[in-house]
Design a protein around this motif. Sequence first.
Motif, PDB file in Angstrom:
ATOM      1  N   ALA A 130       2.530  46.860  15.980  1.00 32.79           N
ATOM      2  CA  ALA A 130       1.833  47.181  14.731  1.00 32.79           C
ATOM      3  C   ALA A 130       0.521  46.397  14.590  1.00 32.79           C
ATOM      4  CB  ALA A 130       2.742  46.892  13.540  1.00 32.79           C
ATOM      5  N   GLY A 131       0.127  45.660  15.637  1.00 33.93           N
ATOM      6  CA  GLY A 131      -1.162  44.989  15.627  1.00 33.93           C
ATOM      7  C   GLY A 131      -1.162  43.549  15.160  1.00 33.93           C
ATOM      8  N   TRP A 132      -0.011  43.005  14.863  1.00 35.97           N
ATOM      9  CA  TRP A 132       0.082  41.611  14.428  1.00 35.97           C
ATOM     10  C   TRP A 132       0.287  40.702  15.630  1.00 35.97           C
ATOM     11  CZ3 TRP A 132      -0.862  40.348   9.456  1.00 35.97           C
ATOM     12  CH2 TRP A 132      -0.795  41.377   8.516  1.00 35.97           C
ATOM     13  N   THR A 133      -0.113  39.455  15.519  1.00 36.28           N
ATOM     14  CA  THR A 133       0.169  38.437  16.523  1.00 36.28           C
ATOM     15  C   THR A 133       1.363  37.643  16.004  1.00 36.28           C
ATOM     16  OG1 THR A 133      -2.147  38.293  17.163  1.00 36.28           O
ATOM     17  CG2 THR A 133      -0.744  36.419  17.735  1.00 36.28           C
ATOM     18  N   ALA A 134       2.441  37.623  16.780  1.00 37.63           N
ATOM     19  CA  ALA A 134       3.658  36.918  16.371  1.00 37.63           C
ATOM     20  C   ALA A 134       4.033  35.922  17.460  1.00 37.63           C
ATOM     21  CB  ALA A 134       4.795  37.914  16.143  1.00 37.63           C
ATOM     22  N   LEU A 135       4.021  34.649  17.099  1.00 36.36           N
ATOM     23  CA  LEU A 135       4.333  33.581  18.042  1.00 36.36           C
ATOM     24  C   LEU A 135       5.660  32.935  17.674  1.00 36.36           C
ATOM     25  CD1 LEU A 135       0.783  32.004  18.161  1.00 36.36           C
ATOM     26  CD2 LEU A 135       1.788  33.614  19.796  1.00 36.36           C
ATOM     27  N   LEU A 136       6.508  32.741  18.675  1.00 34.94           N
ATOM     28  CA  LEU A 136       7.831  32.163  18.467  1.00 34.94           C
ATOM     29  C   LEU A 136       7.757  30.648  18.575  1.00 34.94           C
ATOM     30  CD1 LEU A 136      10.885  32.786  18.099  1.00 34.94           C
ATOM     31  CD2 LEU A 136      11.053  32.830  20.592  1.00 34.94           C
ATOM     32  N   TYR A 137       8.293  29.960  17.579  1.00 36.48           N
ATOM     33  CA  TYR A 137       8.323  28.497  17.544  1.00 36.48           C
ATOM     34  C   TYR A 137       9.740  28.018  17.293  1.00 36.48           C
ATOM     35  CZ  TYR A 137       3.236  28.565  17.037  1.00 36.48           C
ATOM     36  OH  TYR A 137       1.899  28.755  17.239  1.00 36.48           O
ATOM     37  N   GLY A 139      11.652  25.169  15.042  1.00 38.43           N
ATOM     38  CA  GLY A 139      11.409  24.305  13.901  1.00 38.43           C
ATOM     39  C   GLY A 139      12.496  23.269  13.714  1.00 38.43           C
ATOM     40  N   PRO A 140      12.655  22.826  12.468  1.00 41.75           N
ATOM     41  CA  PRO A 140      13.686  21.832  12.155  1.00 41.75           C
ATOM     42  C   PRO A 140      15.070  22.309  12.584  1.00 41.75           C
ATOM     43  CG  PRO A 140      12.234  22.161  10.290  1.00 41.75           C
ATOM     44  CD  PRO A 140      11.877  23.208  11.304  1.00 41.75           C
ATOM     45  N   ARG A 141      15.870  21.392  13.005  1.00 43.51           N
ATOM     46  CA  ARG A 141      17.239  21.663  13.476  1.00 43.51           C
ATOM     47  C   ARG A 141      17.252  22.670  14.623  1.00 43.51           C
ATOM     48  NH1 ARG A 141      19.300  22.536   7.595  1.00 43.51           N
ATOM     49  NH2 ARG A 141      18.491  24.531   8.229  1.00 43.51           N
ATOM     50  N   ARG A 142      16.114  22.727  15.347  1.00 37.02           N
ATOM     51  CA  ARG A 142      15.962  23.566  16.527  1.00 37.02           C
ATOM     52  C   ARG A 142      16.086  25.060  16.236  1.00 37.02           C
ATOM     53  NH1 ARG A 142      15.204  21.265  20.987  1.00 37.02           N
ATOM     54  NH2 ARG A 142      16.277  22.740  22.333  1.00 37.02           N
ATOM     55  N   ARG A 143      15.957  25.456  14.970  1.00 35.16           N
ATOM     56  CA  ARG A 143      15.990  26.882  14.612  1.00 35.16           C
ATOM     57  C   ARG A 143      14.640  27.508  14.929  1.00 35.16           C
ATOM     58  NH1 ARG A 143      20.175  28.945  11.296  1.00 35.16           N
ATOM     59  NH2 ARG A 143      19.171  30.870  11.999  1.00 35.16           N
ATOM     60  N   ARG A 144      14.672  28.694  15.477  1.00 33.42           N
ATOM     61  CA  ARG A 144      13.451  29.407  15.848  1.00 33.42           C
ATOM     62  C   ARG A 144      12.903  30.186  14.652  1.00 33.42           C
ATOM     63  NH1 ARG A 144      17.071  29.574  19.965  1.00 33.42           N
ATOM     64  NH2 ARG A 144      16.325  28.895  21.996  1.00 33.42           N
ATOM     65  N   PHE A 145      11.592  30.445  14.705  1.00 34.35           N
ATOM     66  CA  PHE A 145      10.939  31.279  13.703  1.00 34.35           C
ATOM     67  C   PHE A 145       9.679  31.863  14.314  1.00 34.35           C
ATOM     68  CE2 PHE A 145       8.992  27.137  13.224  1.00 34.35           C
ATOM     69  CZ  PHE A 145       7.644  27.418  12.993  1.00 34.35           C
TER      70      PHE A 145
END
Length: 157
Positions: A130-137, A139-145
């Motif tokens: 859909a044209g968005w840039t989405a980067l996986l990180y 975060g706290p407690r090793r949960r991804r977002f």
Amino acid sequence: MTAGAFEAATGDGPAPGAPGGRRDAEVRVAFEGLMQIRRLTNTRAEDPQAVPAAWEVKQVVRSVALVLEAAGIPASAVDAEGARTATGYRVEAGERPGTARVQWLGPPGGGAAHEEQEALTRCAAELGRAGWTALLYRGPRRRRFLEVEPPAAGRAR
């Protein structure tokens, strides 16, 4: 929000639902409207539908949630007390203007943490289409977002 107005599911409300597939129809119409906005406003883009419109960047949470819901990805949900009742995506405003944060959440003990890598990868793929840039990180407690933003050329300054 106006009574009866369509709102994309962000994962922070009750489970979206309408009898007889009405919700699916509402999502489809809203997404088609979003694509029409892109066609009419992104006149300088090679493919106007492949780039978020300025309107979307100003309402990034709603826009990102609509893309995910239109792709058939389930939204998380909460009950009246704020307890998670369903596993799925949650979209909230990002730390920077014009960005959103997508998490994969569910009820305690429901296994959302074990699903998040695969689920967020799917979310990122749909957002990318859909044209968005989405980067996986992580975060706290090793949960991804995911951190979601418009492509560099379309970013609001």
